[in-house]
Design an enzyme around this catalytic site. Sequence first.
Site, PDB file in Angstrom:
ATOM      1  N   ASN A   1      -6.403  -0.824   0.975  1.00 36.77           N
ATOM      2  CA  ASN A   1      -5.718  -0.279   2.153  1.00 36.77           C
ATOM      3  C   ASN A   1      -6.261   1.113   2.462  1.00 36.77           C
ATOM      4  O   ASN A   1      -7.114   1.624   1.749  1.00 36.77           O
ATOM      5  CB  ASN A   1      -4.194  -0.257   1.925  1.00 36.77           C
ATOM      6  CG  ASN A   1      -3.829   0.604   0.737  1.00 36.77           C
ATOM      7  OD1 ASN A   1      -4.034   1.811   0.748  1.00 36.77           O
ATOM      8  ND2 ASN A   1      -3.311  -0.026  -0.320  1.00 36.77           N
TER       9      ASN A   1
ATOM     10  N   LYS B   1     -20.942 -13.284  -6.648  1.00 33.61           N
ATOM     11  CA  LYS B   1     -20.614 -13.088  -5.239  1.00 33.61           C
ATOM     12  C   LYS B   1     -20.289 -14.433  -4.583  1.00 33.61           C
ATOM     13  O   LYS B   1     -21.060 -15.392  -4.737  1.00 33.61           O
ATOM     14  CB  LYS B   1     -21.819 -12.430  -4.553  1.00 33.61           C
ATOM     15  CG  LYS B   1     -21.564 -12.090  -3.114  1.00 33.61           C
ATOM     16  CD  LYS B   1     -22.768 -11.416  -2.493  1.00 33.61           C
ATOM     17  CE  LYS B   1     -22.589 -11.381  -0.994  1.00 33.61           C
ATOM     18  NZ  LYS B   1     -23.793 -11.031  -0.277  1.00 33.61           N
TER      19      LYS B   1
ATOM     20  N   PRO C   1       2.130  -6.352 -10.452  1.00 36.99           N
ATOM     21  CA  PRO C   1       3.332  -5.745 -11.048  1.00 36.99           C
ATOM     22  C   PRO C   1       3.788  -4.576 -10.178  1.00 36.99           C
ATOM     23  O   PRO C   1       2.964  -3.900  -9.563  1.00 36.99           O
ATOM     24  CB  PRO C   1       2.831  -5.225 -12.403  1.00 36.99           C
ATOM     25  CG  PRO C   1       1.355  -5.085 -12.256  1.00 36.99           C
ATOM     26  CD  PRO C   1       0.925  -6.136 -11.257  1.00 36.99           C
ATOM     27  N   ASP C   2       5.103  -4.373 -10.115  1.00 33.65           N
ATOM     28  CA  ASP C   2       5.620  -3.194  -9.408  1.00 33.65           C
ATOM     29  C   ASP C   2       5.627  -2.046 -10.406  1.00 33.65           C
ATOM     30  O   ASP C   2       6.442  -2.018 -11.330  1.00 33.65           O
ATOM     31  CB  ASP C   2       7.028  -3.474  -8.848  1.00 33.65           C
ATOM     32  CG  ASP C   2       7.460  -2.379  -7.900  1.00 33.65           C
ATOM     33  OD1 ASP C   2       7.294  -1.190  -8.262  1.00 33.65           O
ATOM     34  OD2 ASP C   2       7.953  -2.692  -6.805  1.00 33.65           O
TER      35      ASP C   2
ATOM     36  N   VAL D   1       6.220   1.338 -10.190  1.00 31.50           N
ATOM     37  CA  VAL D   1       7.338   2.285 -10.252  1.00 31.50           C
ATOM     38  C   VAL D   1       8.608   1.618 -10.782  1.00 31.50           C
ATOM     39  O   VAL D   1       9.371   2.226 -11.539  1.00 31.50           O
ATOM     40  CB  VAL D   1       7.544   2.984  -8.882  1.00 31.50           C
ATOM     41  CG1 VAL D   1       8.223   2.100  -7.867  1.00 31.50           C
ATOM     42  CG2 VAL D   1       8.313   4.276  -9.058  1.00 31.50           C
TER      43      VAL D   1
ATOM     44  N   LYS E   1      15.551   0.146  -1.378  1.00 39.51           N
ATOM     45  CA  LYS E   1      14.470   0.262  -2.371  1.00 39.51           C
ATOM     46  C   LYS E   1      14.895   1.145  -3.540  1.00 39.51           C
ATOM     47  O   LYS E   1      14.578   0.864  -4.694  1.00 39.51           O
ATOM     48  CB  LYS E   1      13.242   0.873  -1.676  1.00 39.51           C
ATOM     49  CG  LYS E   1      11.931   0.376  -2.207  1.00 39.51           C
ATOM     50  CD  LYS E   1      10.783   0.737  -1.297  1.00 39.51           C
ATOM     51  CE  LYS E   1      10.691  -0.163  -0.088  1.00 39.51           C
ATOM     52  NZ  LYS E   1       9.497   0.113   0.727  1.00 39.51           N
TER      53      LYS E   1
ATOM     54  N   LYS F   1      14.781  -0.791  -7.086  1.00 38.91           N
ATOM     55  CA  LYS F   1      13.778  -0.391  -8.081  1.00 38.91           C
ATOM     56  C   LYS F   1      14.351   0.553  -9.141  1.00 38.91           C
ATOM     57  O   LYS F   1      13.617   1.038  -9.986  1.00 38.91           O
ATOM     58  CB  LYS F   1      12.589   0.278  -7.374  1.00 38.91           C
ATOM     59  CG  LYS F   1      11.879  -0.642  -6.376  1.00 38.91           C
ATOM     60  CD  LYS F   1      10.512  -0.105  -6.014  1.00 38.91           C
ATOM     61  CE  LYS F   1       9.883  -0.949  -4.914  1.00 38.91           C
ATOM     62  NZ  LYS F   1       8.427  -0.846  -4.889  1.00 38.91           N
TER      63      LYS F   1
HETATM   64  O1  C5P Z   1       7.882  -1.922  -2.327  1.00 36.80           O
HETATM   65  P1  C5P Z   1       7.042  -0.880  -1.684  1.00 36.80           P
HETATM   66  O2  C5P Z   1       5.564  -1.095  -1.852  1.00 36.80           O
HETATM   67  O3  C5P Z   1       7.394  -0.594  -0.262  1.00 36.80           O
HETATM   68  O4  C5P Z   1       7.455   0.462  -2.485  1.00 36.80           O
HETATM   69  C1  C5P Z   1       6.759   1.643  -2.353  1.00 36.80           C
HETATM   70  C2  C5P Z   1       6.914   2.460  -3.609  1.00 36.80           C
HETATM   71  O5  C5P Z   1       6.736   1.669  -4.755  1.00 36.80           O
HETATM   72  C3  C5P Z   1       5.874   3.540  -3.690  1.00 36.80           C
HETATM   73  O6  C5P Z   1       6.428   4.607  -4.428  1.00 36.80           O
HETATM   74  C4  C5P Z   1       4.758   2.854  -4.471  1.00 36.80           C
HETATM   75  O7  C5P Z   1       3.926   3.795  -5.122  1.00 36.80           O
HETATM   76  C5  C5P Z   1       5.525   2.013  -5.434  1.00 36.80           C
HETATM   77  N1  C5P Z   1       4.878   0.747  -5.797  1.00 36.80           N
HETATM   78  C6  C5P Z   1       4.416   0.564  -7.099  1.00 36.80           C
HETATM   79  N2  C5P Z   1       3.849  -0.626  -7.466  1.00 36.80           N
HETATM   80  C7  C5P Z   1       3.738  -1.619  -6.574  1.00 36.80           C
HETATM   81  C8  C5P Z   1       4.189  -1.461  -5.257  1.00 36.80           C
HETATM   82  C9  C5P Z   1       4.738  -0.263  -4.909  1.00 36.80           C
HETATM   83  O8  C5P Z   1       4.523   1.493  -7.913  1.00 36.80           O
HETATM   84  N3  C5P Z   1       3.181  -2.774  -6.947  1.00 36.80           N
END
Ligand code: C5P
Length: 402
Positions: A210, A289, A306-307, A309, A338, A342
Amino acid sequence: MQRLTNKRIILGITGGIAAYKSAELTRLLKNAGADVRVVMTPASTEFITPLTLQALSGNTVHLHLLNAEAEAGMGHIELAKWADLVLIAPGSANFISRLAAGQGDDLLTTLCLATDAPICIAPAMNQAMWRDAGTQANTNLLTNRGIKLFGPGVGEQACGDNGPGRMLEPEEIANLTASQFNSGQLTGKTVFITAGPTREALDPVRYISNHSSGKMGYALAEAAIEAGAKVKLISGPVTLPAPERVKTVKVESAQEMLAASLQDLALCDIFIAAAAVADYRPTAVAEHKIKKGSEEIMELHLVKNPDIVATIANTEPKPFTIGFAAETQDVLNYARSKLERKNLDMIIANDVSRTDIGFNSDENTVTIVTDTSTETLPQTSKRKLAIQLINQIAIQYNKHDI
Ligand code: C5P
Protein backbone atom coordinates in the site's frame (compact mmCIF):
# COMPACT_ATOMS: atom_id res chain seq x y z
CA MET A 1 25.29 20.85 23.71
CA GLN A 2 22.13 18.82 23.15
CA ARG A 3 21.22 17.80 19.60
CA LEU A 4 18.71 19.62 17.41
CA THR A 5 18.79 17.05 14.61
CA ASN A 6 16.40 17.94 11.78
CA LYS A 7 14.69 20.60 13.89
CA ARG A 8 13.40 23.50 11.83
CA ILE A 9 14.28 26.73 13.56
CA ILE A 10 13.32 30.22 12.44
CA LEU A 11 15.84 32.65 13.89
CA GLY A 12 14.30 36.12 14.02
CA ILE A 13 16.82 38.94 14.37
CA THR A 14 15.63 42.38 15.46
CA GLY A 15 17.49 45.70 15.71
CA GLY A 16 20.05 45.84 18.49
CA ILE A 17 23.80 45.74 18.91
CA ALA A 18 23.58 42.12 20.16
CA ALA A 19 22.60 41.17 16.58
CA TYR A 20 26.29 40.52 15.89
CA LYS A 21 26.03 37.53 18.27
CA SER A 22 23.27 36.03 16.08
CA ALA A 23 25.95 34.96 13.59
CA GLU A 24 27.55 32.70 16.22
CA LEU A 25 24.11 31.53 17.34
CA THR A 26 23.25 30.51 13.76
CA ARG A 27 26.48 28.51 13.57
CA LEU A 28 25.81 26.74 16.88
CA LEU A 29 22.23 25.84 15.91
CA LYS A 30 23.45 24.49 12.56
CA ASN A 31 26.22 22.49 14.25
CA ALA A 32 23.64 20.95 16.58
CA GLY A 33 21.83 19.62 13.50
CA ALA A 34 19.08 22.21 13.03
CA ASP A 35 17.84 23.57 9.72
CA VAL A 36 17.91 27.34 10.29
CA ARG A 37 16.00 29.99 8.34
CA VAL A 38 16.80 33.56 9.31
CA VAL A 39 14.18 36.32 9.27
CA MET A 40 15.51 39.86 9.79
CA THR A 41 13.68 43.07 10.61
CA PRO A 42 14.84 46.11 8.57
CA ALA A 43 16.48 47.64 11.70
CA SER A 44 18.59 44.53 12.30
CA THR A 45 20.24 44.87 8.88
CA GLU A 46 21.88 48.06 10.19
CA PHE A 47 23.82 45.90 12.66
CA ILE A 48 24.65 42.76 10.65
CA THR A 49 24.33 41.96 6.96
CA PRO A 50 21.86 39.41 5.56
CA LEU A 51 24.74 37.98 3.52
CA THR A 52 26.57 36.90 6.70
CA LEU A 53 23.47 35.10 7.97
CA GLN A 54 22.81 33.57 4.56
CA ALA A 55 26.34 32.15 4.41
CA LEU A 56 26.11 30.74 7.95
CA SER A 57 22.57 29.34 7.73
CA GLY A 58 22.95 28.03 4.17
CA ASN A 59 19.48 29.40 3.40
CA THR A 60 18.17 32.59 1.80
CA VAL A 61 17.50 35.22 4.47
CA HIS A 62 13.89 36.43 4.64
CA LEU A 63 13.55 40.19 4.87
CA HIS A 64 10.26 41.51 3.56
CA LEU A 65 6.61 40.73 4.02
CA LEU A 66 5.44 42.22 0.75
CA ASN A 67 7.97 40.79 -1.66
CA ALA A 68 6.36 38.87 -4.53
CA GLU A 69 9.51 36.89 -5.33
CA ALA A 70 10.08 35.80 -1.72
CA GLU A 71 6.40 34.95 -1.25
CA ALA A 72 6.55 32.79 -4.37
CA GLY A 73 9.53 30.90 -2.84
CA MET A 74 8.56 30.37 0.78
CA GLY A 75 5.85 32.82 1.83
CA HIS A 76 5.18 33.94 5.39
CA ILE A 77 2.44 31.37 6.00
CA GLU A 78 4.59 28.54 4.68
CA LEU A 79 7.47 29.73 6.86
CA ALA A 80 5.14 29.86 9.87
CA LYS A 81 4.00 26.27 9.21
CA TRP A 82 7.52 25.08 8.43
CA ALA A 83 8.95 26.06 11.81
CA ASP A 84 9.23 23.65 14.74
CA LEU A 85 10.29 26.62 16.87
CA VAL A 86 10.62 30.39 16.37
CA LEU A 87 13.58 31.90 18.23
CA ILE A 88 13.98 35.66 18.33
CA ALA A 89 17.49 36.73 19.33
CA PRO A 90 18.04 39.53 19.95
CA GLY A 91 14.50 40.61 20.83
CA SER A 92 14.39 44.42 21.03
CA ALA A 93 12.02 46.42 23.27
CA ASN A 94 10.25 47.63 20.15
CA PHE A 95 9.75 44.11 18.77
CA ILE A 96 8.48 42.84 22.14
CA SER A 97 6.03 45.75 22.24
CA ARG A 98 4.73 45.09 18.72
CA LEU A 99 4.31 41.38 19.42
CA ALA A 100 2.53 42.10 22.72
CA ALA A 101 0.14 44.40 20.85
CA GLY A 102 -0.64 41.61 18.38
CA GLN A 103 0.66 43.62 15.45
CA GLY A 104 1.54 42.09 12.10
CA ASP A 105 3.35 44.99 10.49
CA ASP A 106 6.42 43.17 9.20
CA LEU A 107 7.47 39.66 8.23
CA LEU A 108 8.64 38.60 11.69
CA THR A 109 5.55 39.75 13.64
CA THR A 110 3.23 38.30 10.97
CA LEU A 111 5.04 35.02 11.16
CA CYS A 112 4.73 34.96 14.95
CA LEU A 113 0.98 35.54 14.64
CA ALA A 114 0.60 32.78 12.06
CA THR A 115 2.74 30.02 13.57
CA ASP A 116 1.59 27.22 15.85
CA ALA A 117 5.21 26.53 16.82
CA PRO A 118 6.54 27.60 20.22
CA ILE A 119 8.06 31.10 20.29
CA CYS A 120 11.12 31.94 22.41
CA ILE A 121 12.66 35.39 22.78
CA ALA A 122 16.13 36.34 24.02
CA PRO A 123 15.59 40.00 24.97
CA ALA A 124 18.45 42.46 24.50
CA MET A 125 18.29 46.11 25.44
CA ASN A 126 19.62 48.80 27.74
CA GLN A 127 18.96 48.13 31.45
CA ALA A 128 16.67 51.17 31.82
CA MET A 129 14.62 50.11 28.80
CA TRP A 130 14.32 46.58 30.23
CA ARG A 131 13.21 47.95 33.64
CA ASP A 132 10.71 50.32 32.05
CA ALA A 133 7.13 49.59 33.13
CA GLY A 134 5.99 49.37 29.50
CA THR A 135 8.57 46.69 28.63
CA GLN A 136 7.78 44.78 31.83
CA ALA A 137 4.04 44.86 31.07
CA ASN A 138 4.71 43.67 27.51
CA THR A 139 6.95 40.78 28.57
CA ASN A 140 4.34 39.72 31.15
CA LEU A 141 1.70 39.69 28.42
CA LEU A 142 3.93 37.54 26.23
CA THR A 143 4.80 35.02 28.95
CA ASN A 144 1.11 34.74 29.85
CA ARG A 145 0.51 33.79 26.22
CA GLY A 146 3.00 30.94 26.53
CA ILE A 147 5.93 32.71 24.86
CA LYS A 148 9.20 31.83 26.59
CA LEU A 149 11.87 34.36 27.53
CA PHE A 150 15.52 33.29 27.48
CA GLY A 151 17.14 35.78 29.86
CA PRO A 152 18.04 38.58 29.71
CA GLY A 153 21.36 38.35 31.50
CA VAL A 154 22.78 40.94 33.86
CA GLY A 155 26.10 42.70 33.33
CA GLU A 156 28.05 45.19 31.32
CA GLN A 157 26.20 46.69 28.37
CA ALA A 158 27.39 48.06 25.03
CA CYS A 159 26.34 51.60 26.09
CA GLY A 160 28.52 51.41 29.23
CA ASP A 161 25.64 50.77 31.67
CA ASN A 162 25.56 47.79 33.97
CA GLY A 163 22.38 45.85 34.77
CA PRO A 164 19.71 43.52 33.34
CA GLY A 165 19.12 43.53 29.59
CA ARG A 166 22.19 41.82 28.16
CA MET A 167 21.37 39.11 25.63
CA LEU A 168 22.39 35.66 26.88
CA GLU A 169 25.49 34.20 25.27
CA PRO A 170 24.83 32.26 22.02
CA GLU A 171 25.85 28.95 23.62
CA GLU A 172 23.30 29.38 26.41
CA ILE A 173 20.56 30.34 23.92
CA ALA A 174 21.36 27.32 21.73
CA ASN A 175 21.18 25.01 24.77
CA LEU A 176 17.88 26.49 25.95
CA THR A 177 16.53 26.07 22.41
CA ALA A 178 17.49 22.39 22.34
CA SER A 179 15.95 21.82 25.79
CA GLN A 180 12.54 23.01 24.50
CA PHE A 181 12.28 19.76 22.54
CA ASN A 182 13.06 17.45 25.46
CA SER A 183 10.00 17.02 27.68
CA GLY A 184 11.40 14.09 29.67
CA GLN A 185 7.83 12.74 29.98
CA LEU A 186 8.86 9.24 28.97
CA THR A 187 12.25 9.04 30.68
CA GLY A 188 13.06 5.42 31.51
CA LYS A 189 10.21 4.03 29.36
CA THR A 190 10.58 1.75 26.35
CA VAL A 191 8.37 2.37 23.35
CA PHE A 192 7.89 0.04 20.37
CA ILE A 193 6.47 1.59 17.20
CA THR A 194 5.43 -0.13 13.98
CA ALA A 195 5.57 2.05 10.86
CA GLY A 196 5.18 2.05 7.09
CA PRO A 197 3.54 -0.53 4.84
CA THR A 198 4.15 -4.26 4.69
CA ARG A 199 4.99 -6.13 1.48
CA GLU A 200 3.38 -9.49 0.91
CA ALA A 201 5.33 -11.44 -1.69
CA LEU A 202 3.59 -13.19 -4.59
CA ASP A 203 6.79 -14.47 -6.15
CA PRO A 204 10.47 -13.40 -6.02
CA VAL A 205 9.76 -10.13 -7.89
CA ARG A 206 6.16 -9.12 -7.06
CA TYR A 207 4.28 -8.15 -3.94
CA ILE A 208 1.04 -6.69 -2.58
CA SER A 209 1.48 -3.46 -0.62
CA ASN A 210 0.00 0.00 0.00
CA HIS A 211 0.97 3.67 -0.21
CA SER A 212 1.87 4.25 3.46
CA SER A 213 4.93 6.54 3.64
CA GLY A 214 5.87 5.75 7.25
CA LYS A 215 6.09 9.49 8.04
CA MET A 216 3.73 9.34 11.02
CA GLY A 217 5.48 6.37 12.67
CA TYR A 218 8.93 7.85 12.09
CA ALA A 219 7.83 11.24 13.47
CA LEU A 220 6.41 9.45 16.55
CA ALA A 221 9.72 7.65 17.03
CA GLU A 222 11.61 10.97 17.03
CA ALA A 223 9.10 12.58 19.37
CA ALA A 224 9.29 9.61 21.78
CA ILE A 225 13.11 9.87 21.83
CA GLU A 226 12.79 13.57 22.65
CA ALA A 227 10.43 12.70 25.48
CA GLY A 228 13.25 10.58 26.93
CA ALA A 229 12.09 7.08 25.86
CA LYS A 230 14.11 4.19 24.45
CA VAL A 231 12.56 3.44 21.08
CA LYS A 232 12.42 0.36 18.87
CA LEU A 233 11.00 1.24 15.45
CA ILE A 234 9.76 -1.76 13.50
CA SER A 235 9.55 -0.47 9.98
CA GLY A 236 8.21 -1.81 6.71
CA PRO A 237 9.94 -0.68 3.49
CA VAL A 238 10.02 3.13 3.31
CA THR A 239 12.40 5.68 1.84
CA LEU A 240 12.87 7.63 5.08
CA PRO A 241 16.28 7.69 6.81
CA ALA A 242 16.48 5.80 10.13
CA PRO A 243 16.03 8.33 12.97
CA GLU A 244 19.05 8.97 15.21
CA ARG A 245 19.18 7.23 18.62
CA VAL A 246 16.34 4.87 17.60
CA LYS A 247 16.80 1.12 17.21
CA THR A 248 15.31 0.56 13.78
CA VAL A 249 14.39 -2.99 12.74
CA LYS A 250 13.61 -3.30 9.04
CA VAL A 251 10.99 -5.84 8.04
CA GLU A 252 9.03 -6.68 4.88
CA SER A 253 5.98 -8.80 5.60
CA ALA A 254 3.30 -8.66 8.30
CA GLN A 255 4.58 -11.93 9.72
CA GLU A 256 8.09 -10.48 10.03
CA MET A 257 6.62 -7.34 11.62
CA LEU A 258 4.77 -9.45 14.18
CA ALA A 259 7.91 -11.48 15.02
CA ALA A 260 9.96 -8.27 15.48
CA SER A 261 7.18 -6.78 17.63
CA LEU A 262 7.04 -9.82 19.91
CA GLN A 263 10.80 -9.92 20.35
CA ASP A 264 11.72 -8.45 23.78
CA LEU A 265 8.09 -7.45 24.31
CA ALA A 266 8.58 -7.88 28.07
CA LEU A 267 10.73 -4.71 27.95
CA CYS A 268 8.02 -2.69 26.20
CA ASP A 269 5.98 -0.17 28.23
CA ILE A 270 4.11 1.45 25.33
CA PHE A 271 3.31 -0.12 21.96
CA ILE A 272 2.22 2.18 19.12
CA ALA A 273 0.93 0.52 15.94
CA ALA A 274 1.29 3.12 13.21
CA ALA A 275 2.01 0.63 10.41
CA ALA A 276 -0.40 0.07 7.53
CA VAL A 277 -0.29 -3.72 7.68
CA ALA A 278 -1.62 -5.67 4.70
CA ASP A 279 -4.77 -7.45 5.83
CA TYR A 280 -4.10 -10.46 3.57
CA ARG A 281 -1.10 -12.20 2.02
CA PRO A 282 -0.90 -14.72 -0.79
CA THR A 283 -1.52 -18.27 0.49
CA ALA A 284 1.81 -19.29 -0.99
CA VAL A 285 4.82 -17.49 -2.42
CA ALA A 286 5.75 -18.89 -5.82
CA GLU A 287 9.35 -20.08 -5.90
CA HIS A 288 9.90 -18.63 -9.38
CA LYS A 289 8.47 -15.62 -11.18
CA ILE A 290 4.85 -16.34 -12.11
CA LYS A 291 4.61 -16.55 -15.91
CA LYS A 292 1.94 -14.83 -17.94
CA GLY A 293 -0.49 -17.49 -19.23
CA SER A 294 -3.17 -17.47 -21.89
CA GLU A 295 -5.98 -16.86 -19.37
CA GLU A 296 -7.60 -13.39 -19.28
CA ILE A 297 -8.39 -13.51 -15.60
CA MET A 298 -5.96 -14.53 -12.93
CA GLU A 299 -7.09 -15.59 -9.50
CA LEU A 300 -5.06 -14.91 -6.40
CA HIS A 301 -5.68 -16.82 -3.21
CA LEU A 302 -5.09 -14.82 -0.06
CA VAL A 303 -5.04 -15.69 3.60
CA LYS A 304 -5.60 -13.31 6.49
CA ASN A 305 -2.52 -11.81 8.15
CA PRO A 306 -2.14 -11.80 11.92
CA ASP A 307 -3.43 -8.63 13.58
CA ILE A 308 -0.22 -7.35 15.15
CA VAL A 309 -1.65 -4.73 17.49
CA ALA A 310 -4.45 -7.04 18.66
CA THR A 311 -1.91 -9.80 19.33
CA ILE A 312 0.21 -7.42 21.42
CA ALA A 313 -2.84 -6.04 23.26
CA ASN A 314 -3.85 -9.55 24.26
CA THR A 315 -0.53 -10.61 25.74
CA GLU A 316 -0.05 -10.72 29.51
CA PRO A 317 1.21 -8.42 30.93
CA LYS A 318 0.10 -6.10 28.18
CA PRO A 319 1.97 -2.90 27.29
CA PHE A 320 -0.08 0.31 27.05
CA THR A 321 -1.26 -0.22 23.47
CA ILE A 322 -2.21 2.38 20.91
CA GLY A 323 -3.63 1.77 17.45
CA PHE A 324 -4.54 3.95 14.50
CA ALA A 325 -7.84 3.94 12.66
CA ALA A 326 -7.65 5.27 9.12
CA GLU A 327 -11.23 5.45 7.89
CA THR A 328 -13.08 6.99 4.97
CA GLN A 329 -16.48 7.30 6.69
CA ASP A 330 -18.08 7.19 10.13
CA VAL A 331 -14.57 7.64 11.53
CA LEU A 332 -15.35 7.88 15.25
CA ASN A 333 -17.76 4.95 15.39
CA TYR A 334 -15.31 2.65 13.63
CA ALA A 335 -12.52 3.90 15.89
CA ARG A 336 -14.52 3.16 19.06
CA SER A 337 -15.43 -0.33 17.93
CA LYS A 338 -11.79 -0.99 16.98
CA LEU A 339 -10.65 0.19 20.42
CA GLU A 340 -12.89 -2.40 22.04
CA ARG A 341 -12.43 -5.24 19.55
CA LYS A 342 -8.63 -5.06 19.62
CA ASN A 343 -8.44 -4.43 23.38
CA LEU A 344 -6.53 -1.15 22.88
CA ASP A 345 -5.94 1.58 25.47
CA MET A 346 -6.10 4.36 22.94
CA ILE A 347 -6.89 4.80 19.28
CA ILE A 348 -5.87 7.63 16.99
CA ALA A 349 -8.49 8.13 14.30
CA ASN A 350 -8.12 9.98 11.04
CA ASP A 351 -10.19 10.53 7.94
CA VAL A 352 -8.26 9.23 4.93
CA SER A 353 -10.97 10.19 2.46
CA ARG A 354 -9.53 13.72 2.57
CA THR A 355 -6.71 14.19 0.03
CA ASP A 356 -5.14 17.19 1.85
CA ILE A 357 -4.21 15.08 4.91
CA GLY A 358 -3.37 11.48 5.81
CA PHE A 359 -1.47 8.78 3.99
CA ASN A 360 1.13 10.45 1.76
CA SER A 361 0.66 14.04 2.88
CA ASP A 362 2.88 16.00 5.30
CA GLU A 363 -0.07 17.23 7.35
CA ASN A 364 -2.71 15.46 9.38
CA THR A 365 -5.50 16.05 11.87
CA VAL A 366 -6.56 13.29 14.24
CA THR A 367 -9.01 12.45 17.00
CA ILE A 368 -7.72 10.61 20.06
CA VAL A 369 -10.23 8.16 21.48
CA THR A 370 -9.96 6.32 24.80
CA ASP A 371 -12.59 4.52 26.88
CA THR A 372 -13.55 7.76 28.55
CA SER A 373 -12.49 10.61 26.26
CA THR A 374 -12.48 11.97 22.71
CA GLU A 375 -10.16 14.82 21.71
CA THR A 376 -9.51 16.28 18.27
CA LEU A 377 -6.12 17.85 17.55
CA PRO A 378 -6.12 20.62 14.93
CA GLN A 379 -4.49 20.11 11.52
CA THR A 380 -0.73 20.56 11.56
CA SER A 381 2.44 18.93 10.22
CA LYS A 382 2.99 15.26 11.08
CA ARG A 383 6.15 16.31 12.94
CA LYS A 384 4.24 18.65 15.27
CA LEU A 385 1.31 16.27 15.55
CA ALA A 386 3.71 13.53 16.64
CA ILE A 387 4.95 15.70 19.52
CA GLN A 388 1.35 16.40 20.63
CA LEU A 389 0.44 12.71 20.33
CA ILE A 390 3.42 11.57 22.39
CA ASN A 391 2.46 14.18 24.98
CA GLN A 392 -1.12 12.81 25.11
CA ILE A 393 0.11 9.20 25.12
CA ALA A 394 2.43 9.98 28.07
CA ILE A 395 -0.45 11.62 30.00
CA GLN A 396 -2.80 8.68 29.39
CA TYR A 397 -0.04 6.14 30.09
CA ASN A 398 0.75 7.76 33.43
CA LYS A 399 -2.95 7.82 34.38
CA HIS A 400 -3.29 4.15 33.52
CA ASP A 401 -0.05 3.25 35.30
CA ILE A 402 -1.25 4.65 38.66
O1 C5P B 1 -8.14 -3.13 11.48
P1 C5P B 1 -7.38 -1.97 10.93
O2 C5P B 1 -6.34 -2.34 9.91
O3 C5P B 1 -8.24 -0.85 10.45
O4 C5P B 1 -6.63 -1.38 12.24
C1 C5P B 1 -5.65 -0.42 12.15
C2 C5P B 1 -4.72 -0.54 13.33
O5 C5P B 1 -4.37 -1.88 13.56
C3 C5P B 1 -3.43 0.19 13.09
O6 C5P B 1 -2.94 0.61 14.34
C4 C5P B 1 -2.55 -0.91 12.50
O7 C5P B 1 -1.18 -0.62 12.68
C5 C5P B 1 -2.99 -2.11 13.26
N1 C5P B 1 -2.93 -3.37 12.51
C6 C5P B 1 -2.01 -4.34 12.89
N2 C5P B 1 -1.98 -5.54 12.23
C7 C5P B 1 -2.83 -5.78 11.22
C8 C5P B 1 -3.76 -4.82 10.82
C9 C5P B 1 -3.77 -3.62 11.48
O8 C5P B 1 -1.23 -4.11 13.82
N3 C5P B 1 -2.78 -6.96 10.59
